[in-house]
Design a protein around this motif. Structure first.
Motif, PDB file in Angstrom:
ATOM      1  N   GLY A   1      -8.698  38.674 -21.820  1.00  0.00           N
ATOM      2  CA  GLY A   1      -8.098  39.007 -23.105  1.00  0.00           C
ATOM      3  C   GLY A   1      -9.062  38.872 -24.262  1.00  0.00           C
ATOM      4  N   THR A   2      -8.519  39.055 -25.471  1.00  0.00           N
ATOM      5  CA  THR A   2      -9.343  39.038 -26.681  1.00  0.00           C
ATOM      6  C   THR A   2      -8.775  38.130 -27.767  1.00  0.00           C
ATOM      7  OG1 THR A   2      -8.149  40.977 -27.514  1.00  0.00           O
ATOM      8  CG2 THR A   2     -10.185  41.383 -26.283  1.00  0.00           C
ATOM      9  N   SER A   3      -7.740  37.362 -27.455  1.00  0.00           N
ATOM     10  CA  SER A   3      -7.140  36.504 -28.477  1.00  0.00           C
ATOM     11  C   SER A   3      -6.964  35.085 -27.958  1.00  0.00           C
ATOM     12  CB  SER A   3      -5.777  37.063 -28.921  1.00  0.00           C
ATOM     13  OG  SER A   3      -4.890  37.118 -27.815  1.00  0.00           O
ATOM     14  N   ALA A   4      -6.897  34.144 -28.897  1.00  0.00           N
ATOM     15  CA  ALA A   4      -6.714  32.738 -28.545  1.00  0.00           C
ATOM     16  C   ALA A   4      -5.247  32.474 -28.191  1.00  0.00           C
ATOM     17  CB  ALA A   4      -7.140  31.852 -29.712  1.00  0.00           C
ATOM     18  N   PHE A   5      -5.023  31.550 -27.266  1.00  0.00           N
ATOM     19  CA  PHE A   5      -3.653  31.188 -26.906  1.00  0.00           C
ATOM     20  C   PHE A   5      -3.647  29.799 -26.266  1.00  0.00           C
ATOM     21  CE2 PHE A   5      -5.539  33.475 -23.383  1.00  0.00           C
ATOM     22  CZ  PHE A   5      -5.205  32.725 -22.260  1.00  0.00           C
ATOM     23  N   GLU A   6      -2.468  29.187 -26.242  1.00  0.00           N
ATOM     24  CA  GLU A   6      -2.296  27.882 -25.600  1.00  0.00           C
ATOM     25  C   GLU A   6      -1.661  28.055 -24.233  1.00  0.00           C
ATOM     26  OE1 GLU A   6      -0.470  24.789 -27.757  1.00  0.00           O
ATOM     27  OE2 GLU A   6      -1.754  24.992 -29.521  1.00  0.00           O
ATOM     28  N   THR A   7      -2.081  27.225 -23.282  1.00  0.00           N
ATOM     29  CA  THR A   7      -1.563  27.297 -21.918  1.00  0.00           C
ATOM     30  C   THR A   7      -1.673  25.915 -21.283  1.00  0.00           C
ATOM     31  OG1 THR A   7      -1.739  28.478 -19.797  1.00  0.00           O
ATOM     32  CG2 THR A   7      -3.796  27.935 -20.924  1.00  0.00           C
ATOM     33  N   PRO A   8      -0.801  25.578 -20.333  1.00  0.00           N
ATOM     34  CA  PRO A   8      -0.924  24.265 -19.688  1.00  0.00           C
ATOM     35  C   PRO A   8      -2.068  24.230 -18.673  1.00  0.00           C
ATOM     36  CG  PRO A   8       0.951  25.455 -18.789  1.00  0.00           C
ATOM     37  CD  PRO A   8       0.434  26.277 -19.940  1.00  0.00           C
ATOM     38  N   LEU A   9      -2.812  23.130 -18.697  1.00  0.00           N
ATOM     39  CA  LEU A   9      -3.816  22.861 -17.673  1.00  0.00           C
ATOM     40  C   LEU A   9      -3.144  21.949 -16.654  1.00  0.00           C
ATOM     41  CD1 LEU A   9      -6.826  23.170 -16.818  1.00  0.00           C
ATOM     42  CD2 LEU A   9      -7.254  21.014 -18.024  1.00  0.00           C
ATOM     43  N   MET A  10      -2.882  22.460 -15.458  1.00  0.00           N
ATOM     44  CA  MET A  10      -2.083  21.742 -14.464  1.00  0.00           C
ATOM     45  C   MET A  10      -2.993  20.973 -13.513  1.00  0.00           C
ATOM     46  SD  MET A  10       0.858  24.624 -13.793  1.00  0.00           S
ATOM     47  CE  MET A  10      -0.328  25.850 -13.274  1.00  0.00           C
TER      48      MET A  10
ATOM     49  N   CYS B   1       0.856  -1.192   0.000  1.00  0.00           N
ATOM     50  CA  CYS B   1       0.000   0.000   0.000  1.00  0.00           C
ATOM     51  C   CYS B   1       0.888   1.236   0.000  1.00  0.00           C
ATOM     52  CB  CYS B   1      -0.910   0.025   1.219  1.00  0.00           C
ATOM     53  SG  CYS B   1      -2.115  -1.322   1.259  1.00  0.00           S
ATOM     54  N   TYR B   2       0.587   2.183  -0.855  1.00  0.00           N
ATOM     55  CA  TYR B   2       1.429   3.371  -0.934  1.00  0.00           C
ATOM     56  C   TYR B   2       0.631   4.601  -1.366  1.00  0.00           C
ATOM     57  CZ  TYR B   2       1.679   2.021  -5.946  1.00  0.00           C
ATOM     58  OH  TYR B   2       1.386   1.662  -7.233  1.00  0.00           O
ATOM     59  N   ASN B   3       1.162   5.748  -0.986  1.00  0.00           N
ATOM     60  CA  ASN B   3       0.582   7.023  -1.396  1.00  0.00           C
ATOM     61  C   ASN B   3       1.336   7.530  -2.620  1.00  0.00           C
ATOM     62  OD1 ASN B   3       0.980  10.323  -0.921  1.00  0.00           O
ATOM     63  ND2 ASN B   3      -1.108   9.585  -0.864  1.00  0.00           N
ATOM     64  N   TYR B   4       0.597   8.042  -3.599  1.00  0.00           N
ATOM     65  CA  TYR B   4       1.243   8.495  -4.830  1.00  0.00           C
ATOM     66  C   TYR B   4       0.590   9.773  -5.351  1.00  0.00           C
ATOM     67  CZ  TYR B   4       4.887   6.754  -7.950  1.00  0.00           C
ATOM     68  OH  TYR B   4       6.089   6.554  -8.590  1.00  0.00           O
ATOM     69  N   HIS B   5       1.388  10.538  -6.093  1.00  0.00           N
ATOM     70  CA  HIS B   5       0.904  11.745  -6.765  1.00  0.00           C
ATOM     71  C   HIS B   5       1.137  11.598  -8.261  1.00  0.00           C
ATOM     72  CE1 HIS B   5      -0.009  14.900  -3.687  1.00  0.00           C
ATOM     73  NE2 HIS B   5       0.637  14.046  -2.926  1.00  0.00           N
ATOM     74  N   THR B   6       0.163  12.013  -9.056  1.00  0.00           N
ATOM     75  CA  THR B   6       0.331  12.103 -10.503  1.00  0.00           C
ATOM     76  C   THR B   6       0.090  13.552 -10.916  1.00  0.00           C
ATOM     77  OG1 THR B   6      -0.410   9.822 -10.873  1.00  0.00           O
ATOM     78  CG2 THR B   6      -0.487  11.318 -12.751  1.00  0.00           C
ATOM     79  N   ARG B   7       1.016  14.073 -11.719  1.00  0.00           N
ATOM     80  CA  ARG B   7       0.880  15.446 -12.215  1.00  0.00           C
ATOM     81  C   ARG B   7       0.820  15.431 -13.731  1.00  0.00           C
ATOM     82  NH1 ARG B   7       4.065  15.309  -7.770  1.00  0.00           N
ATOM     83  NH2 ARG B   7       3.463  16.685  -6.051  1.00  0.00           N
ATOM     84  N   ALA B   8      -0.250  15.985 -14.269  1.00  0.00           N
ATOM     85  CA  ALA B   8      -0.437  16.070 -15.719  1.00  0.00           C
ATOM     86  C   ALA B   8      -0.547  17.541 -16.109  1.00  0.00           C
ATOM     87  CB  ALA B   8      -1.691  15.312 -16.146  1.00  0.00           C
ATOM     88  N   ASN B   9       0.084  17.902 -17.235  1.00  0.00           N
ATOM     89  CA  ASN B   9       0.075  19.298 -17.691  1.00  0.00           C
ATOM     90  C   ASN B   9      -0.225  19.383 -19.181  1.00  0.00           C
ATOM     91  OD1 ASN B   9       1.190  20.494 -15.093  1.00  0.00           O
ATOM     92  ND2 ASN B   9       2.857  19.109 -15.636  1.00  0.00           N
ATOM     93  N   PRO B  10      -1.391  18.888 -19.628  1.00  0.00           N
ATOM     94  CA  PRO B  10      -1.693  18.959 -21.061  1.00  0.00           C
ATOM     95  C   PRO B  10      -1.850  20.410 -21.525  1.00  0.00           C
ATOM     96  CG  PRO B  10      -3.636  18.332 -19.811  1.00  0.00           C
ATOM     97  CD  PRO B  10      -2.494  18.311 -18.843  1.00  0.00           C
ATOM     98  N   SER B  11      -1.397  20.665 -22.742  1.00  0.00           N
ATOM     99  CA  SER B  11      -1.524  22.003 -23.325  1.00  0.00           C
ATOM    100  C   SER B  11      -2.905  22.140 -23.954  1.00  0.00           C
ATOM    101  CB  SER B  11      -0.436  22.221 -24.377  1.00  0.00           C
ATOM    102  OG  SER B  11      -0.510  23.522 -24.914  1.00  0.00           O
ATOM    103  N   VAL B  12      -3.633  23.199 -23.582  1.00  0.00           N
ATOM    104  CA  VAL B  12      -4.982  23.424 -24.105  1.00  0.00           C
ATOM    105  C   VAL B  12      -5.059  24.801 -24.758  1.00  0.00           C
ATOM    106  CG1 VAL B  12      -6.103  21.901 -22.440  1.00  0.00           C
ATOM    107  CG2 VAL B  12      -5.754  24.308 -21.858  1.00  0.00           C
TER     108      VAL B  12
END
Length: 321
Positions: A290-299, A156-167
């Motif tokens: 803002g007023t323009s489209a852009f990509e950013t990571p969803l953390m 049994c263990y504790n774990y963290h998962t981190r995902a940073n997909p670009s949206v």
């Protein structure tokens, strides 16, 4: 200048040129086929494994006589990318009569090391440790000539998962022509995991005016194990400490890169996603400036406990008198 002096100057000049030529040449990287940093980072940030536990050959042996010691040696490898301390991972052995096999107590996966490191760019295999379960003398009751317990090794263990997909987000999605946009909002599929047994497989992206809605699919990639609440008791989870309410719960935290958008809310509101058939959903809404489209990571940060086990049968026979 005397000929001897000329020869010395000439030799020094040749030596200087050789040193310069050697220093200008590129150094050969270690290994026959060196992997660049970007490829290593990708290997670290992907994968669907966490802790893997195996029994060393002949430890324990398939047959022992009673009145002898019983030693089991386990090799523990952290194949994910999250480091574990001494209080983050435990192994228990169950399935035997403690009056016959004595001394098998709970051990930390990071015993004697302090930290069981996950994989990183310098060690793509992850940290490895060995722990020993020792029973000083197995004792069969009078009249019992053979005992065949199935040892159940529970981790049994504790774990963290981190995902940073670009949206891609676009606060004026319906008001500006595609030719004026840097990107178009679209759903994101994520394959291969993020370096842990639980991760993200898909992010749906929807724009409603200046509001971005993200539908995040959480999945247990390692179906050989079970997800537990991060608040469950992992030190004694091989016994009866795990309750039904502890099963299939993952806590989460979601942010949009660099504080780009302000969070409106996330569902479930208690920041605990319940998995059903190994999957669950998080839905978060952000105001996009803002007023323009852009990509950013969803953390996305997932916090959970995980339980897995395997079995091994041993035969204990009465020592001939």
């Amino acid at each position: 200048m005397p000929k001897r002096g000329v020869r010395v100057v000439y030799a020094i000049g040749i030596l200087t040129i050789l040193i310069l030529l050697t220093s200008c040449g590129g150094r050969v990287a270690a290994g026959d086929k060196p992997i660049d940093t970007a490829a290593r980072l990708k290997q670290v940030q992907t994968g669907t494994q966490g802790i893997e536990v195996t029994v060393l050959p002949n430890n324990p042996p398939p047959l022992i006589y009673d009145q002898n010691e019983l030693i089991t040696i386990l090799e523990i490898q952290n194949k994910g990318n999250h480091d574990l301390g001494t209080g983050d991972c435990f192994v228990q052995v169950t399935g035997f009569d403690p009056n016959i096999i004595r001394g098998y107590v709970t051990h930390s996966c990071a015993e004697n090391t302090g930290t069981l490191e996950g994989k990183n760019v310098y060690n793509l295999q992850g940290g490895i440790n060995q722990i020993e379960f020792h029973s000083p003398a197995v004792s069969l009751p009078s009249g019992v000539f053979e005992y065949n317990p199935t040892l159940n090794f529970v981790t049994c263990y504790n774990y963290h998962t981190r995902a940073n997909p670009s949206v891609c987000v676009d606060p004026l999605f319906y008001q500006v022509t595609p030719q004026q946009k840097t990107c178009l909002p679209h759903d994101v599929s994520i394959g291969g995991g993020q370096g842990g047994p639980v991760g993200i497989s898909y992010v749906g992206v929807t724009m409603i005016g200046g509001k971005a809605i993200f539908e995040i699919n959480v999945i247990n990639f390692n179906t050989a194990g079970r997800v537990l609440s991060p608040y469950s008791d992992i030190q004694n989870c091989g016994q009866a400490s795990i309750e039904y309410k502890d099963l299939d719960k993952v806590t989460y935290n979601v942010n949009l890169g660099g504080g780009t958008g302000s969070l409106i809310n996330c569902e479930p509101r208690d920041h605990i996603v319940r998995l059903n058939n190994g999957q669950g959903k998080i839905v978060c809404q952000f105001n996009i400036p803002g007023t323009s489209a852009f990509e950013t990571p969803l953390m996305i940060d997932l916090d959970y406990n995980f339980v897995q086990s395997f079995k091994k049968t041993v035969k204990i026979v009465k020592t001939p008198e």
